[in-house]
Design an enzyme around this catalytic site. Sequence first.
Site, mmCIF file in Angstrom:
data_model
loop_
_atom_site.group_PDB
_atom_site.id
_atom_site.type_symbol
_atom_site.label_atom_id
_atom_site.label_comp_id
_atom_site.label_asym_id
_atom_site.label_seq_id
_atom_site.Cartn_x
_atom_site.Cartn_y
_atom_site.Cartn_z
ATOM 1 N N LYS A 1 -17.705 -7.592 8.049
ATOM 2 C CA LYS A 1 -16.334 -8.125 8.008
ATOM 3 C C LYS A 1 -15.753 -8.191 9.416
ATOM 4 O O LYS A 1 -16.011 -7.318 10.242
ATOM 5 C CB LYS A 1 -15.446 -7.202 7.159
ATOM 6 N N HIS B 1 0.841 -1.207 0.000
ATOM 7 C CA HIS B 1 0.000 0.000 0.000
ATOM 8 C C HIS B 1 0.877 1.259 0.000
ATOM 9 O O HIS B 1 0.610 2.212 -0.731
ATOM 10 C CB HIS B 1 -0.887 0.040 1.252
ATOM 11 N N ARG C 1 -1.672 -6.175 -8.457
ATOM 12 C CA ARG C 1 -0.554 -7.073 -8.177
ATOM 13 C C ARG C 1 -0.412 -8.181 -9.204
ATOM 14 O O ARG C 1 0.670 -8.641 -9.502
ATOM 15 C CB ARG C 1 -0.737 -7.735 -6.803
ATOM 16 N N SER D 1 -2.526 -7.951 2.870
ATOM 17 C CA SER D 1 -2.898 -7.802 4.286
ATOM 18 C C SER D 1 -3.283 -9.160 4.867
ATOM 19 O O SER D 1 -3.014 -9.425 6.038
ATOM 20 C CB SER D 1 -4.063 -6.826 4.436
#
Length: 151
Positions: A41, A17, A90, A127
């Site tokens: 979440k 990030h 990515r 993450s």
Amino acid sequence: MKKAIFPGSFDPITLGHVDIINRGVTLFDEVIIAIGENSSKNYMFTLDERKQFIENTFKDNPKVTVMTYSGLTIDFCKEIGINFILRGLRNPADFEFEKAIAQTNRHLSTLETVFLLTSTQTSFISSSIVREIIRYEGDYKKLVPNSVRVQ
Ligand code: ADP
């Protein structure tokens, strides 16, 4: 002034990030890191912790600010008058996922999404992998900025 938001969960912020944000501020006058809060979440870090990690990381960069939001990203952008979304890519899986979101956002609003390819040194970092390493007490410090520390 050209402003972009960089939305995400940042649970926690990683060096991947940080790379995208540092490169994003060369394209925009201001990058607003927008931490999304989704009540369904389960996060490892509280919203406050996630926010503090990011604020400490960028405390010396006046072009980076941090905000929190819930609901749709396009609604939040409209609310604060932002026209650009910054996202990192990515791999092909990110591309497919991001393509659908960006095209939907474009269909529902005038927002443009700007993608930056990750640098080779950080493209493997996520993450979720960082959380896994933290859970099993591994050396997570090589993957996150110094401000991310587990008590
Ligand atoms: P989300 O809640 O959408 O999963 P994340 O917090 O994981 O959000 O990521 C936010 C943004 O950061 C996304 O655009 C994602 O592709 C990008 N990103 C995540 N990890 C990396 C990395 N290692 N390198 C570059 N970009 C990354």
